[in-house]
Design a protein around this motif. Structure first.
Motif, PDB file in Angstrom:
ATOM      1  N   ASN A   3       0.791  -1.231   0.000  1.00  0.00           N
ATOM      2  CA  ASN A   3       0.000   0.000   0.000  1.00  0.00           C
ATOM      3  C   ASN A   3       0.824   1.283   0.000  1.00  0.00           C
ATOM      4  N   THR A   4       2.091   1.207  -0.359  1.00  0.00           N
ATOM      5  CA  THR A   4       2.934   2.384  -0.495  1.00  0.00           C
ATOM      6  C   THR A   4       3.375   2.478  -1.948  1.00  0.00           C
ATOM      7  N   ILE A   5       3.246   3.669  -2.519  1.00  0.00           N
ATOM      8  CA  ILE A   5       3.651   3.873  -3.907  1.00  0.00           C
ATOM      9  C   ILE A   5       5.066   4.430  -3.943  1.00  0.00           C
ATOM     10  N   PHE A   6       5.900   3.791  -4.747  1.00  0.00           N
ATOM     11  CA  PHE A   6       7.279   4.208  -4.960  1.00  0.00           C
ATOM     12  C   PHE A   6       7.443   4.538  -6.442  1.00  0.00           C
ATOM     13  N   TYR A   7       8.445   5.352  -6.752  1.00  0.00           N
ATOM     14  CA  TYR A   7       8.747   5.692  -8.137  1.00  0.00           C
ATOM     15  C   TYR A   7      10.126   5.143  -8.475  1.00  0.00           C
ATOM     16  N   ASP A   8      10.124   4.258  -9.460  1.00  0.00           N
ATOM     17  CA  ASP A   8      11.314   3.519  -9.875  1.00  0.00           C
ATOM     18  C   ASP A   8      12.492   4.454 -10.151  1.00  0.00           C
ATOM     19  N   GLY A   9      13.559   4.270  -9.378  1.00  0.00           N
ATOM     20  CA  GLY A   9      14.763   5.064  -9.567  1.00  0.00           C
ATOM     21  C   GLY A   9      14.731   6.414  -8.875  1.00  0.00           C
ATOM     22  N   GLU A  10      13.579   6.803  -8.317  1.00  0.00           N
ATOM     23  CA  GLU A  10      13.472   8.078  -7.610  1.00  0.00           C
ATOM     24  C   GLU A  10      13.296   7.858  -6.106  1.00  0.00           C
ATOM     25  N   THR A  11      12.273   7.098  -5.748  1.00  0.00           N
ATOM     26  CA  THR A  11      12.027   6.863  -4.329  1.00  0.00           C
ATOM     27  C   THR A  11      12.333   5.429  -3.911  1.00  0.00           C
ATOM     28  N   ILE A  12      12.734   4.620  -4.880  1.00  0.00           N
ATOM     29  CA  ILE A  12      13.170   3.256  -4.577  1.00  0.00           C
ATOM     30  C   ILE A  12      14.160   2.825  -5.661  1.00  0.00           C
ATOM     31  N   ASN A  13      15.222   2.143  -5.240  1.00  0.00           N
ATOM     32  CA  ASN A  13      16.169   1.623  -6.228  1.00  0.00           C
ATOM     33  C   ASN A  13      15.982   0.115  -6.363  1.00  0.00           C
ATOM     34  N   LYS A  14      16.727  -0.490  -7.258  1.00  0.00           N
ATOM     35  CA  LYS A  14      16.552  -1.924  -7.533  1.00  0.00           C
ATOM     36  C   LYS A  14      16.793  -2.787  -6.303  1.00  0.00           C
ATOM     37  N   THR A  15      17.841  -2.472  -5.550  1.00  0.00           N
ATOM     38  CA  THR A  15      18.167  -3.253  -4.356  1.00  0.00           C
ATOM     39  C   THR A  15      17.055  -3.148  -3.311  1.00  0.00           C
ATOM     40  N   GLU A  16      16.585  -1.927  -3.080  1.00  0.00           N
ATOM     41  CA  GLU A  16      15.500  -1.721  -2.109  1.00  0.00           C
ATOM     42  C   GLU A  16      14.227  -2.421  -2.572  1.00  0.00           C
ATOM     43  N   PHE A  17      13.944  -2.349  -3.862  1.00  0.00           N
ATOM     44  CA  PHE A  17      12.754  -2.999  -4.397  1.00  0.00           C
ATOM     45  C   PHE A  17      12.791  -4.504  -4.142  1.00  0.00           C
ATOM     46  N   LEU A  18      13.919  -5.129  -4.468  1.00  0.00           N
ATOM     47  CA  LEU A  18      14.038  -6.576  -4.266  1.00  0.00           C
ATOM     48  C   LEU A  18      13.913  -6.948  -2.793  1.00  0.00           C
ATOM     49  N   GLN A  19      14.505  -6.149  -1.914  1.00  0.00           N
ATOM     50  CA  GLN A  19      14.418  -6.404  -0.478  1.00  0.00           C
ATOM     51  C   GLN A  19      12.965  -6.298  -0.004  1.00  0.00           C
ATOM     52  N   LYS A  20      12.301  -5.209  -0.365  1.00  0.00           N
ATOM     53  CA  LYS A  20      10.911  -5.014   0.057  1.00  0.00           C
ATOM     54  C   LYS A  20       9.993  -6.077  -0.532  1.00  0.00           C
ATOM     55  N   MET A  21      10.255  -6.462  -1.777  1.00  0.00           N
ATOM     56  CA  MET A  21       9.432  -7.483  -2.409  1.00  0.00           C
ATOM     57  C   MET A  21       9.589  -8.828  -1.696  1.00  0.00           C
ATOM     58  N   SER A  22      10.808  -9.151  -1.290  1.00  0.00           N
ATOM     59  CA  SER A  22      11.022 -10.433  -0.605  1.00  0.00           C
ATOM     60  C   SER A  22      10.372 -10.455   0.777  1.00  0.00           C
ATOM     61  N   GLU A  23      10.192  -9.291   1.370  1.00  0.00           N
ATOM     62  CA  GLU A  23       9.572  -9.196   2.699  1.00  0.00           C
ATOM     63  C   GLU A  23       8.056  -9.030   2.633  1.00  0.00           C
ATOM     64  N   SER A  24       7.533  -8.722   1.460  1.00  0.00           N
ATOM     65  CA  SER A  24       6.113  -8.434   1.301  1.00  0.00           C
ATOM     66  C   SER A  24       5.285  -9.709   1.271  1.00  0.00           C
ATOM     67  N   GLU A  25       4.065  -9.602   1.784  1.00  0.00           N
ATOM     68  CA  GLU A  25       3.156 -10.742   1.755  1.00  0.00           C
ATOM     69  C   GLU A  25       2.380 -10.813   0.442  1.00  0.00           C
ATOM     70  N   SER A  26       2.427  -9.754  -0.347  1.00  0.00           N
ATOM     71  CA  SER A  26       1.724  -9.753  -1.633  1.00  0.00           C
ATOM     72  C   SER A  26       2.677  -9.295  -2.735  1.00  0.00           C
ATOM     73  N   LEU A  27       2.306  -9.622  -3.957  1.00  0.00           N
ATOM     74  CA  LEU A  27       3.136  -9.240  -5.087  1.00  0.00           C
ATOM     75  C   LEU A  27       3.013  -7.732  -5.337  1.00  0.00           C
ATOM     76  N   PRO A  28       4.061  -7.117  -5.852  1.00  0.00           N
ATOM     77  CA  PRO A  28       3.985  -5.685  -6.156  1.00  0.00           C
ATOM     78  C   PRO A  28       3.072  -5.431  -7.351  1.00  0.00           C
ATOM     79  N   LYS A  29       2.553  -4.227  -7.410  1.00  0.00           N
ATOM     80  CA  LYS A  29       1.741  -3.799  -8.550  1.00  0.00           C
ATOM     81  C   LYS A  29       2.476  -2.642  -9.199  1.00  0.00           C
ATOM     82  N   THR A  30       2.571  -2.695 -10.522  1.00  0.00           N
ATOM     83  CA  THR A  30       3.256  -1.619 -11.240  1.00  0.00           C
ATOM     84  C   THR A  30       2.281  -0.918 -12.168  1.00  0.00           C
TER      85      THR A  30
END
Length: 90
Positions: free
Chosen positions: A35-62
């Motif tokens: 339920n948090t919106i991030f902007y690719d390369g601005e408010t989240i980078n690839k490493t952070e995205f992968l980390q958050k995705m692995s910890e998330s209970e649901s798949l990301p939506k783009t």
């Protein structure tokens, strides 16, 4: 003298160095995680995205960038009358 400007979205996956070297403007996709919106390369980078995705209970939506964001960016980079190349058909 005007120069051709290049505009794309962040699915191109260029590094910041490549963007700067070739003077390519990138408009970010939005990614929703927990339920948090991030902007690719601005408010989240690839490493952070992968980390958050692995910890998330649901798949990301783009989502593709909003058309207004593209209009603003076209206006910003084309203010001097330079032609803009953008292949956003995919």
């Amino acid at each position: 003298m005007t120069m051709i400007k290049i505009l794309t979205d962040s699915t191109v996956q260029l590094s910041k160095e490549e963007q700067e070297q070739y003077q390519i403007t990138v408009v970010p996709l939005s990614v929703m995680l927990e339920n948090t919106i991030f902007y690719d390369g601005e408010t989240i980078n690839k490493t952070e995205f992968l980390q958050k995705m692995s910890e998330s209970e649901s798949l990301p939506k783009t989502s593709q960038p909003a058309i207004g964001r593209f209009v603003e960016t076209f206006n910003e980079i084309g203010f001097d009358g330079s032609p803009i190349y953008s292949d956003l058909s995919s």
